[in-house]
Write an enzyme that holds these catalytic residues in place. Structure first.
Site, PDB file in Angstrom:
ATOM      1  N   CYS C  38       0.849  -1.191   0.000  1.00  0.00           N
ATOM      2  CA  CYS C  38       0.000   0.000   0.000  1.00  0.00           C
ATOM      3  C   CYS C  38       0.884   1.239   0.000  1.00  0.00           C
ATOM      4  CB  CYS C  38      -0.870  -0.027   1.260  1.00  0.00           C
ATOM      5  SG  CYS C  38      -1.836   1.472   1.535  1.00  0.00           S
ATOM      6  N   THR C  40       0.764   3.533   2.024  1.00  0.00           N
ATOM      7  CA  THR C  40       1.149   3.756   3.419  1.00  0.00           C
ATOM      8  C   THR C  40       2.460   3.040   3.741  1.00  0.00           C
ATOM      9  OG1 THR C  40      -1.155   3.955   4.050  1.00  0.00           O
ATOM     10  CG2 THR C  40       0.400   3.484   5.817  1.00  0.00           C
ATOM     11  N   HIS C  43       5.207   5.102   2.453  1.00  0.00           N
ATOM     12  CA  HIS C  43       5.487   6.233   3.351  1.00  0.00           C
ATOM     13  C   HIS C  43       6.406   5.776   4.500  1.00  0.00           C
ATOM     14  CE1 HIS C  43       2.763   9.376   1.871  1.00  0.00           C
ATOM     15  NE2 HIS C  43       1.793   8.484   1.753  1.00  0.00           N
ATOM     16  N   HIS C  63      -0.427  -4.385   5.800  1.00  0.00           N
ATOM     17  CA  HIS C  63      -1.783  -4.545   6.334  1.00  0.00           C
ATOM     18  C   HIS C  63      -2.776  -5.057   5.305  1.00  0.00           C
ATOM     19  CE1 HIS C  63      -1.460  -0.438   4.733  1.00  0.00           C
ATOM     20  NE2 HIS C  63      -2.690  -0.648   4.328  1.00  0.00           N
ATOM     21  N   CYS C  93     -12.116   0.147  18.965  1.00  0.00           N
ATOM     22  CA  CYS C  93     -12.057  -0.187  20.391  1.00  0.00           C
ATOM     23  C   CYS C  93     -13.343  -0.888  20.847  1.00  0.00           C
ATOM     24  CB  CYS C  93     -11.838   1.080  21.227  1.00  0.00           C
ATOM     25  SG  CYS C  93     -13.292   2.167  21.312  1.00  0.00           S
ATOM     26  N   CYS C  96     -16.273   3.165  22.082  1.00  0.00           N
ATOM     27  CA  CYS C  96     -16.471   4.610  21.949  1.00  0.00           C
ATOM     28  C   CYS C  96     -17.762   4.905  21.183  1.00  0.00           C
ATOM     29  CB  CYS C  96     -15.279   5.255  21.234  1.00  0.00           C
ATOM     30  SG  CYS C  96     -15.208   4.913  19.467  1.00  0.00           S
ATOM     31  N   CYS C  99     -17.671   3.583  17.548  1.00  0.00           N
ATOM     32  CA  CYS C  99     -17.822   2.129  17.451  1.00  0.00           C
ATOM     33  C   CYS C  99     -19.256   1.698  17.753  1.00  0.00           C
ATOM     34  CB  CYS C  99     -16.852   1.429  18.403  1.00  0.00           C
ATOM     35  SG  CYS C  99     -15.150   1.401  17.790  1.00  0.00           S
ATOM     36  N   CYS C 107     -13.198   5.160  14.703  1.00  0.00           N
ATOM     37  CA  CYS C 107     -13.095   4.947  16.152  1.00  0.00           C
ATOM     38  C   CYS C 107     -12.214   6.018  16.793  1.00  0.00           C
ATOM     39  CB  CYS C 107     -12.469   3.562  16.382  1.00  0.00           C
ATOM     40  SG  CYS C 107     -11.925   3.252  18.073  1.00  0.00           S
ATOM     41  N   GLY C 263      -7.358  10.851  -0.941  1.00  0.00           N
ATOM     42  CA  GLY C 263      -5.890  10.897  -0.970  1.00  0.00           C
ATOM     43  C   GLY C 263      -5.350  11.823   0.091  1.00  0.00           C
TER      44      GLY C 263
END
Lengths: 342, 342, 342, 342
Positions: C38, C40, C43, C63, C93, C96, C99, C107, C263
């Site tokens: 990805c 990410t 990065h 991931h 979580c 919250c 969620c 979240c 993006g």
């Protein structure tokens, strides 16, 4: 423990001795402090067609309640013993499409406390931990069982765009009355409440209705059109389940307006779909239960704002032992919400 | 007739003698009774960059007004001489995609009274008949010029779902103040008003704000998060156009919340799009003018409900001849809405 | 086990030996079959400002993955050993506001696999059972790691009303390319894809774009207005994160249209809010991750309909040992999605 | 001029000689080139209860048409003599709440061509200039009368969120068939078409239906649940007006899904509101006519995209003189759209 149950397929409710429930994985055991009577309980008490189709005796009934957590099953992380909680009465399976897309209240395998599993007309009741909601400090635990039906009204009222709109509410039972208060503080331009019972219309007035109509005396559809320049109400909340009211709801709404259907009719209802729905381009939405848990956050926020005055809604406080008297009172219509101390 | 115009590309406003306008097809001529001062008029008075880009002198300015129809052009059917009317200041072409899909206020060839065509700082002004709105009986003609800016606030406030939500409003000019009153009566749980001017914050308080923050003294983002369990406001209305406020608006809103942008910044604004908009999944909506004419119906209904108290908003009443003094007062910030009797 | 991690705060990725994770309550252990790269990850590899702010080495990254469940922790009920699953990479979580209202993907205490907890560039990875999604039979396990980024595109594309609308997509990385295919099969009237890289524009063409524009050669805003009778695109999906593209997105959208921002820009972005957002009454929505799990149902349904052809998207298949080569390829832009066999 | 009219309150249609209409202010006179037969015309021909309640003979009927403007009344600015136009058949008053809020199609004083004013089964017909829509170049004038009923389908289909959804369509008359084509090209995952007539189901197949069901042979509700993992269709379009189909529509939709009601039942319809609407939290919307003129823009854009193939829809071409034969053919159900050359 002491409990009140439907033990035979016939009218009535029976005091029984039952085993205290044992909380399973992710469940908590609640010692009931207060429980209240819902129209559903009365259906079961009377043993009408709806009850026959949905209840398998023996069943401890009751699903509006609040109390103290006295035991936490394995895996419970969000509550602890000693917490004071109210309860969401719908139990989602957690695995179906609806549960996994934020709509547990219309779960494909929904179970309802006091209907499908044992309920709160008892000393103790067990519930999934996620169904327990901490009682907001603004609400005394002695009346916190009303959060559940108040949640119905929140879900129904916020399903339409009521701010700046003329609102009509058919049916002034406890949920309809709560909707009167909610729409009044949520920006409705006017709130017209309709019922056949002057006692309940009196409560509606106290809860903020700008106008009340006894539909035995005046035709509500005519009145509503007169009050809205002949246009009709922007939003109609049907909270009675009465066939005549449902039909009137569709005639009372304006072109392009919204009808929220919450009250459950006991049988099929005949509608003039062409004139009252299609040519009007009416929007219609069925509403059941409460959004889990969007409605509860909304509800808690409303209570914190202290804009809602729910006192007129609670008309009777009795003890759980008087549950049969409470049932008869519901049948008479001469009550708002009846609270039972456990 | 007497009029006040921008006659040269420089600071100031000039009294002129102008020909009385002649209403064309489907136009009406209005004798101005009252006109009021908008921030846009002050931009033109100061001759800032926005004004330079949008005004071609000579131009009679002013676009908030009410008065009496004294002549009706050919084809006029919905109004007649003698009618008292307020005015929608946006003129749609009636033929573009936006006009033909119910969005004339964002017409592709929009003309604005007092900007693109001659305006209301004059004895007479002509407008299309559909731009004339009968003054509701609840509003005295002497203050009916405020319907136009109040309409901005109605359009902005109802663009988000405010009922049951914590609302933050940046900017307490007349439109921001109107938004305070509107969101308060439309079901907001709390309304926090923010400005740098204590005079205006005082008016906000009178108009119903549950809390006011002077952002020169306290950081509004910190305050709002503290007041909402760290979550942020559900809806933020940005009515100031100030760059710092726009940036703060995006930090003040909660995940999944809504930011309404109404205040016009004078230049470009730098935003932290990744953290403040994308990771939050913020909803953002630009708002301009009023929906033609959905906003006006909403506005009229709100006035009829008598829930709105607009008195604190009108801080000064002067005569049209004092327009230059009024401009300076706007520049000082020490005013709400200034009404000019024509 | 073998894994690839960011071990020091600097450019690069390092092969390490790590302990095999142990699934906890309601967690499953997945033997990775395929993982993909990805933006990410790149990065983090480059160690840019975003990475510095979000990663605490040492951290196993990655991931996007699919594999086989080889161990189930206590309490797991919805999956069993042997199941082939893809993974949702966001971990909510569960407690919250977000969620509990169906928005776990935003979240308030979100953790992301490969960023906040150890990831999938490894032989094994543990995840909460609810983050495991059975691989639809329409997708070979060898490419099922693309479900996660495809889900980004589903979430972004369905956040606007694309049916019957002219759509513009800025950025033809793997998610942008997926959005080209999705909007094409979901009723867009036209899909214009924009990038600076002809290789990627070629893939966009294969995935159904009705037009491609290399923004180094032609001004996309001018082109889009010409193609839409001067009106602008109804929906613009900004999938590049490039500042120039973000600014162009707001100029390309029509009055009343919608801009979806997905993006991530590396710094702040300067916008002409007055002209490009307010006067246009643009709707803007930030989009991140995937709705849990509405997006996954939508995604599965789309795959079952067999309308999507994702083959052009997967341009390279390598082994996990070649992850550094893959990173460099991502940096060159001369690739679509790179699949790594574990 | 020659015309076909309902001249007496009984079955039939009569050829008459009528005066050529004279266009008034903002009206145009159209020389009819092509007109087509709608179910409404057949209701009037048969003189059923609906017709008795809505038609005051004598009345020239017909409202789907296209032709050439041959005269322009005073004030006409958007069209000129010689323009080829199709017609919107609903005439709004332009002054009521609905007309002034972008909803002329549900005008409080709506007039319909061929029902409330003289129609298009004639050599000439006059209409307000705004009801004339230039024929897109993608549509030959010889078939342009189908734009009006195609618009019904566009309005109905886009009233729900069909992209990525399983769609069921009850009723394969011309509008239902158009909806099959529209939902197919607009991103529906599957489109199941239901009718009692194999001839029409055959056309549905040609227009893209992924599955057809003859409800005399198979129970559609059972089939739809089987095809959707027991969940039900996300969107159901009811285009037949048949009571059994309307009831089935509500049983076929999934929890939280949407039912669009377009087909007009001839009498009241009995619904199981509790189980099929409330417990499901179904969304229901009545649809009539076309949004003026949002639907026409959408329609034009769809035609320009050349994604729609309408050829299978037009099954018969006859001359206006054969209108009575056409009526009988409609009664038989063995046709799609019948086009009459004037």
């Amino acid at each position: 423990m002491k409990a009140f149950a439907k033990v035979r397929p016939e009218l009535g409710i029976t005091r029984i001795e039952a085993d205290q429930p044992r909380p399973g994985n992710n469940e908590v055991l609640v010692k009931v402090r207060v429980t209240s009577v819902c129209g559903t309980d009365y259906h079961i008490y009377r043993w009408d067609d709806w009850a026959k189709a949905h209840i398998r005796p023996p069943r401890i009934i009751g699903h509006e309640f609040a109390g103290e957590i006295v035991e936490a099953g394995p895996g419970v992380t969000t509550h602890k013993v000693g917490d004071l909680v109210a309860a969401e009465s719908h139990i989602g399976c957690g695995r179906c499409y609806q549960c996994r897309t934020g709509n547990s209240h219309i779960c494909e395998r929904l179970a309802i406390i006091g209907v499908d599993v044992d309920g709160s007309f008892a000393e103790y009741v067990k519930i999934p931990e996620q169904n327990a909601w901490p009682i907001p400090t603004e609400v005394p635990v002695e009346t916190a069982s009303i959060l559940e039906p108040l949640g119905n009204a929140v879900h129904a009222a916020f399903a339409a765009d009521i701010a700046g709109t003329d609102v009509t509410i058919f049916g002034c039972g406890p949920v309809g009355l709560s909707a009167v208060a909610l729409t009044t503080v949520s920006g409705a331009l006017s709130v017209t409440a309709i019922d056949v019972n002057d006692y309940r219309l009196g409560i509606a007035k106290k809860m903020g209705a700008s106008k009340t109509i006894n539909s035995k005396e005046l035709d509500p559809v005519t009145e509503i059109h007169r009050d809205t320049d002949g246009r009709g109400a922007g939003v109609v909340l049907e909270m009675s389940g009465n066939e005549g009211a449902i039909r009137a709801a569709f005639r009372a709404v304006r072109n392009g307006g919204t009808v929220i259907l919450f009250g459950l009719p006991s049988g099929e209802v005949r509608l003039n779909i062409a004139d009252d729905l299609i040519f009007k381009e009416a929007n219609v939405r069925g509403i059941v239960g409460r959004e889990m848990f969007k409605t509860w956050y909304k509800l808690e926020a409303l209570l914190k704002s202290r804009k809602l005055d729910l006192q007129p809604l609670i008309t009777h406080r009795m003890s759980l032992d008087q549950v049969e008297d409470a049932m008869k009172l519901v049948g008479s219509g001469e009550c708002g919400k009846i609270i039972l101390a456990a």
